[in-house]
Design a protein around this motif. Structure first.
Motif, PDB file in Angstrom:
ATOM      1  N   PRO A  17      19.187   2.424   6.286  1.00 55.07           N
ATOM      2  CA  PRO A  17      18.030   2.220   6.122  1.00 55.07           C
ATOM      3  C   PRO A  17      17.643   0.681   6.552  1.00 55.07           C
ATOM      4  CG  PRO A  17      19.243   2.201   4.049  1.00 55.07           C
ATOM      5  CD  PRO A  17      19.989   2.650   5.201  1.00 55.07           C
ATOM      6  N   GLY A  18      18.440  -0.214   6.750  1.00 54.26           N
ATOM      7  CA  GLY A  18      18.230  -1.450   7.017  1.00 54.26           C
ATOM      8  C   GLY A  18      17.762  -1.408   8.650  1.00 54.26           C
ATOM      9  N   PRO A  23      10.741   1.675  20.770  1.00 53.09           N
ATOM     10  CA  PRO A  23       9.351   0.967  21.115  1.00 53.09           C
ATOM     11  C   PRO A  23       8.672   0.757  20.185  1.00 53.09           C
ATOM     12  CG  PRO A  23       9.822   3.188  22.037  1.00 53.09           C
ATOM     13  CD  PRO A  23      10.638   2.938  21.115  1.00 53.09           C
ATOM     14  N   THR A  24       7.988  -0.811  20.304  1.00 53.19           N
ATOM     15  CA  THR A  24       7.239  -1.563  19.258  1.00 53.19           C
ATOM     16  C   THR A  24       6.141  -0.634  18.647  1.00 53.19           C
ATOM     17  OG1 THR A  24       7.529  -3.577  20.313  1.00 53.19           O
ATOM     18  CG2 THR A  24       5.962  -3.595  18.807  1.00 53.19           C
ATOM     19  N   SER A  25       5.403   0.305  19.451  1.00 54.02           N
ATOM     20  CA  SER A  25       4.380   1.089  18.914  1.00 54.02           C
ATOM     21  C   SER A  25       5.029   2.201  17.935  1.00 54.02           C
ATOM     22  CB  SER A  25       3.571   1.782  20.178  1.00 54.02           C
ATOM     23  OG  SER A  25       4.542   2.391  20.996  1.00 54.02           O
ATOM     24  N   LEU A  26       6.180   2.555  18.462  1.00 58.40           N
ATOM     25  CA  LEU A  26       6.630   3.649  17.608  1.00 58.40           C
ATOM     26  C   LEU A  26       6.999   3.145  16.017  1.00 58.40           C
ATOM     27  CD1 LEU A  26       7.755   6.347  16.903  1.00 58.40           C
ATOM     28  CD2 LEU A  26       9.856   5.917  18.050  1.00 58.40           C
ATOM     29  N   ALA A  27       7.923   1.937  16.040  1.00 59.73           N
ATOM     30  CA  ALA A  27       8.147   1.227  14.932  1.00 59.73           C
ATOM     31  C   ALA A  27       7.316   1.013  14.059  1.00 59.73           C
ATOM     32  CB  ALA A  27       8.998  -0.020  15.479  1.00 59.73           C
ATOM     33  N   SER A  28       5.975   0.350  14.527  1.00 57.12           N
ATOM     34  CA  SER A  28       4.957   0.318  13.829  1.00 57.12           C
ATOM     35  C   SER A  28       4.445   1.650  13.357  1.00 57.12           C
ATOM     36  CB  SER A  28       3.849  -0.386  14.534  1.00 57.12           C
ATOM     37  OG  SER A  28       4.062  -1.707  15.123  1.00 57.12           O
ATOM     38  N   ALA A  29       4.451   2.489  14.062  1.00 61.49           N
ATOM     39  CA  ALA A  29       3.624   4.016  13.401  1.00 61.49           C
ATOM     40  C   ALA A  29       4.786   4.343  12.275  1.00 61.49           C
ATOM     41  CB  ALA A  29       3.825   4.971  14.638  1.00 61.49           C
ATOM     42  N   ILE A  30       5.947   4.044  12.298  1.00 62.00           N
ATOM     43  CA  ILE A  30       6.946   4.684  11.196  1.00 62.00           C
ATOM     44  C   ILE A  30       6.594   3.758   9.901  1.00 62.00           C
ATOM     45  CG2 ILE A  30       9.507   4.430  10.567  1.00 62.00           C
ATOM     46  CD1 ILE A  30      10.140   5.100  13.553  1.00 62.00           C
ATOM     47  N   GLU A  31       6.362   2.230  10.065  1.00 60.94           N
ATOM     48  CA  GLU A  31       6.134   1.678   8.917  1.00 60.94           C
ATOM     49  C   GLU A  31       4.843   2.123   8.259  1.00 60.94           C
ATOM     50  OE1 GLU A  31       8.043  -0.915   7.577  1.00 60.94           O
ATOM     51  OE2 GLU A  31       9.423   0.304   9.012  1.00 60.94           O
ATOM     52  N   ALA A  44       2.237   4.849   3.447  1.00 61.92           N
ATOM     53  CA  ALA A  44       0.954   5.606   2.846  1.00 61.92           C
ATOM     54  C   ALA A  44       1.607   6.652   1.897  1.00 61.92           C
ATOM     55  CB  ALA A  44       0.369   6.512   4.049  1.00 61.92           C
ATOM     56  N   GLN A  45       3.112   6.812   1.741  1.00 62.59           N
ATOM     57  CA  GLN A  45       3.767   7.467   0.725  1.00 62.59           C
ATOM     58  C   GLN A  45       3.722   7.078  -0.563  1.00 62.59           C
ATOM     59  OE1 GLN A  45       4.289  10.813   2.127  1.00 62.59           O
ATOM     60  NE2 GLN A  45       3.095   9.960   3.740  1.00 62.59           N
ATOM     61  N   THR A  46       4.042   8.056  -1.530  1.00 66.03           N
ATOM     62  CA  THR A  46       4.209   7.405  -2.805  1.00 66.03           C
ATOM     63  C   THR A  46       5.489   6.346  -3.088  1.00 66.03           C
ATOM     64  OG1 THR A  46       3.421   9.579  -3.531  1.00 66.03           O
ATOM     65  CG2 THR A  46       4.685   8.331  -5.200  1.00 66.03           C
ATOM     66  N   GLU A  47       6.646   6.748  -2.234  1.00 66.83           N
ATOM     67  CA  GLU A  47       7.819   5.688  -2.453  1.00 66.83           C
ATOM     68  C   GLU A  47       7.993   5.549  -0.933  1.00 66.83           C
ATOM     69  OE1 GLU A  47      10.322   3.534  -2.021  1.00 66.83           O
ATOM     70  OE2 GLU A  47       9.194   3.767  -4.295  1.00 66.83           O
ATOM     71  N   PRO A  48       7.498   4.267  -0.607  1.00 60.89           N
ATOM     72  CA  PRO A  48       7.525   3.747   0.954  1.00 60.89           C
ATOM     73  C   PRO A  48       8.640   3.763   1.638  1.00 60.89           C
ATOM     74  CG  PRO A  48       5.746   2.772   0.038  1.00 60.89           C
ATOM     75  CD  PRO A  48       6.467   3.231  -1.029  1.00 60.89           C
ATOM     76  N   LEU A  87      11.930   5.244   0.401  1.00 55.06           N
ATOM     77  CA  LEU A  87      12.476   6.336   0.842  1.00 55.06           C
ATOM     78  C   LEU A  87      11.668   7.539   1.787  1.00 55.06           C
ATOM     79  CD1 LEU A  87      13.602   7.428  -2.866  1.00 55.06           C
ATOM     80  CD2 LEU A  87      15.090   6.827  -1.034  1.00 55.06           C
ATOM     81  N   ALA A  88      10.459   7.064   1.863  1.00 56.50           N
ATOM     82  CA  ALA A  88       9.870   7.876   2.966  1.00 56.50           C
ATOM     83  C   ALA A  88      10.340   7.512   4.418  1.00 56.50           C
ATOM     84  CB  ALA A  88       8.147   7.650   2.930  1.00 56.50           C
ATOM     85  N   ARG A  89      11.007   5.965   4.385  1.00 60.00           N
ATOM     86  CA  ARG A  89      11.256   5.410   5.777  1.00 60.00           C
ATOM     87  C   ARG A  89      12.642   5.898   5.836  1.00 60.00           C
ATOM     88  NH1 ARG A  89      10.002   0.750   3.937  1.00 60.00           N
ATOM     89  NH2 ARG A  89       8.052   0.652   4.763  1.00 60.00           N
ATOM     90  N   ALA A  90      13.454   5.817   4.965  1.00 62.06           N
ATOM     91  CA  ALA A  90      15.070   6.081   5.175  1.00 62.06           C
ATOM     92  C   ALA A  90      15.727   6.176   3.972  1.00 62.06           C
ATOM     93  CB  ALA A  90      15.669   4.583   5.616  1.00 62.06           C
ATOM     94  N   THR A  91      16.682   7.090   3.962  1.00 58.36           N
ATOM     95  CA  THR A  91      17.676   7.177   2.754  1.00 58.36           C
ATOM     96  C   THR A  91      18.156   6.016   2.125  1.00 58.36           C
ATOM     97  OG1 THR A  91      17.872   9.529   3.419  1.00 58.36           O
ATOM     98  CG2 THR A  91      19.532   8.797   1.794  1.00 58.36           C
TER      99      THR A  91
END
Length: 258
Positions: free
Chosen positions: A91-92, A99-107, A112-116, A118-122
């Motif tokens: 997760p870290g 790509p910078t634009s993809l990393a920003s879109a992931i964040e 926008a999720q209830t638990e950001p 865990l939405a980002r990574a396990t």
């Protein structure tokens, strides 16, 4: 099932008494005990100890569709594979090397999720001792309406030891992908996740995954996860509204109503 067996034993005893046999009658058979509640669940128990480790889990992608160049398709595949392995096991590291634009879109999608987190990574409960991690993965590639979608679903099984010394398994389905559309230089994103065998309130109260309390219930949940992970299709089970982890559920957890 026990009453007929016990009745048969009693009838046999009565008949033996009437015959005047000299030996002591045999005692009634001891009924079989109730099955003990399940406490531990291992990868072996679920039949998935033979899954590959994450390093060898991702298969070669499907052939390139016609709506994207070879070079861009290779970039999409590389980015999705990198993102998927980061989200499932590290997760870290999510966003590193992307790509910078993809990393920003992931964040943005995670925020926008209830638990950001865990939405980002396990993220597993820090109190757990990891024992083994196994994974299967399947690609989805489509070309429709001028957009090429390259997605990867990972099915990751984390075998852990709890603070009580019990072995348990947490399963996570994750889908991540990018979409290349005509007339734009940036990719859209596809992302989603579901857990199996975890305690739901810990997701929203603690921001990590820890095993659910009732192992008997979790066996059914994890068996479904194992079936998906053994298949070659990206299946994401539909969640009824009452089973979704949302803001209302989070409030119920905080109030101790779950």
């Amino acid at each position: 099932m026990r009453r007929p067996v016990l009745l048969l034993v009693l009838v046999t005893f009565m008949l033996a008494g009437c015959t005047g046999g000299s030996g002591d009658p045999e005692p009634p058979a001891t009924p079989d005990p109730q099955p003990a509640p399940t406490q531990q669940i291992s990868l072996d128990d679920l039949g998935i100890a033979g899954w590959p480790t994450p390093a060898g889990a991702v298969p070669a992608p499907p052939r390139r569709p016609g709506g994207v160049s070879a070079s861009e398709y290779d970039e999409m595949v590389t980015a999705v594979r990198t993102w998927a392995l980061q989200a499932a096991t590290d997760p870290g590291a999510v966003g590193n090397g992307l790509p910078t634009s993809l990393a920003s879109a992931i964040e943005d999608a995670a925020d926008a999720q209830t638990e950001p987190g865990l939405a980002r990574a396990t993220a597993l409960d820090p109190a757990l001792a990891p024992r083994d991690t196994r994974m299967t993965a399947v690609w989805q590639v489509s070309d429709a309406d001028g957009a090429v979608n390259v997605s990867l679903q990972t099915r990751t099984a984390h075998e852990v030891t709890t603070e009580d010394g019990l072995v348990r398994v947490i399963g996570v389905l994750r889908t991540q992908g990018v979409v290349a559309g005509e007339g734009t230089d940036e990719w859209g994103t596809v992302t989603g996740w579901q857990e199996f065998g975890a305690a739901d309130c810990a997701i929203v109260l603690d921001g990590f995954l820890t095993p659910g309390g009732d192992a008997d219930d979790q066996v059914t949940d994890l068996t479904r996860f194992a079936e998906i992970g053994n298949g070659d299709e990206a299946i994401t089970p539909a969640l009824p509204e009452e089973e979704q982890v949302d803001e209302d559920f989070a409030e119920a957890c905080e109030a101790g109503r779950v």
